[in-house]
Design an enzyme around this catalytic site. Structure first.
Site, PDB file in Angstrom:
ATOM      1  CB  ALA A 248      38.257  44.821  34.070  1.00 36.33           C
ATOM      2  N   GLY A 249      37.724  42.719  31.895  1.00 33.91           N
ATOM      3  CA  GLY A 249      38.197  41.830  30.832  1.00 33.91           C
ATOM      4  C   GLY A 249      37.382  42.013  29.550  1.00 33.91           C
TER       5      GLY A 249
END
Ligand code: ADP
Length: 297
Positions: A248-249
């Site tokens: 996600a990051g």
């Protein structure tokens, strides 16, 4: 032109019922292999989301390195800046995931940690062609410091995703256009526990005082806190059904860099990054979960 300088790994994943104790041999589920590494993941996110992307990195002279090169090339990334190390093997991450979705990860960095000053010199043309340089901390800190210095002197916008978190020198902070820590990285770097908007604002001041122009603190499902001259506040992420937050990051960072390279406002760039990252948590895996532009429009 966006340049990612960072790591590439091959993730080797096995599902287990519970984590083994020391000395225990466990029979797990089927093994599967995935391209990963924060640098490569962010480069893939950026190119799928419409960026023109080059990558500087290092792999070993082995089958994993070969696969990594082929994969990044297939994605449409300029791989002229990736070299094969004579000594070290390609980076590998051994990942076990238990039935609750928790993971235990051992990273064998290998060639990633051999990326050094000589590689930057060899690729100075790529560095000078870039407008934005995106970095993470899975390569030697000396290399990160050097790139920040060169990039800054050449008037490039340098974005650092300080992951995995490590203390940073004042000269590194001073040369950054933007920093993009998540909550735990923010706490480690600033010693401020981020739990709400006021604490995020306090942590952002810490980074600004060090000379960073733009601070983006990612807040998981809440979105991200943006602090830049023109805007201070939380930019909320779309509500989604989260399945797997791997990468996600990385998706967020690749998307943010694309947004900035397209010259949209920082607030719009963070909204775009939230949208891409929120999409990625609805899908399993690292690079397999990164959306294409058409999927989030
Ligand atoms: P990391 O994955 O590096 O720990 P975060 O957990 O802060 O970083 O997530 C990065 C970004 O991914 C967030 O800023 C947000 O845009 C998106 N995101 C993460 N989890 C969710 C979620 N449950 N729902 C929607 N978006 C999410």
């Amino acid at each position: 032109n966006l340049l990612v300088i960072g790591s590439s790994n091959t993730d080797m994943v096995v599902q287990v019922d519970h984590f083994p104790k020391p000395g225990e041999t466990l029979l797990g589920g089927d093994f599967f292999m995935n391209p990963g590494g924060k640098g490569a993941n962010q480069a893939v996110a950026a190119v799928r989301l419409g960026g023109k992307v080059a990558f500087i990195g290092k792999v070993g002279k082995d089958i994993f390195g070969k696969e990594t090169l082929e994969n990044l090339l297939r994605e449409g990334i300029n791989i002229d800046g990736i070299s094969q190390d004579e000594v070290h093997p390609s980076g590998v991450a051994q990942i076990t995931v238990d039935k609750n979705g928790e993971n235990c990860i051992v990273v064998a960095s290998g060639a990633n940690m051999a990326l050094g000053a000589g590689d930057m010199e060899k690729n100075s043309k790529l560095i000078h062609q870039a407008e934005i340089i995106l970095l993470q901390l899975e390569i030697p800190m000396d290399t990160v410091s050097l790139v920040v210095k060169i990039g800054n002197e050449a008037g490039k916008k340098v974005i650092l995703n300080p992951a995995p978190a490590q203390a940073l020198d004042d000269e590194v902070y001073a040369g950054l256009f933007a920093i993009t820590p998540n909550e735990s990285e923010t706490t480690l770097l600033s010693r401020i526990q981020v739990k709400d908007e006021p604490s995020a604002a306090k942590a952002a001041s810490f980074f600004h005082e060090k000379g960073v122009k733009v601070v983006v603190i990612t807040l998981g499902a809440k979105g991200a806190y943006l602090s830049a001259g023109e805007y201070k506040g939380i930019v909320p992420a779309p509500k989604v059904h989260a399945v797997d937050t791997t990468a996600a990051g990385d998706t967020f960072n690749g998307a943010l860099a694309v947004g900035i390279s397209k010259g949209i406002s920082l607030r719009e760039a963070v909204e775009f990054a939230n949208r891409a990252a929120a999409y990625s948590v609805t899908k399993k895996g690292a690079q397999s979960s990164v959306p294409r532009l058409s999927e989030i429009e």
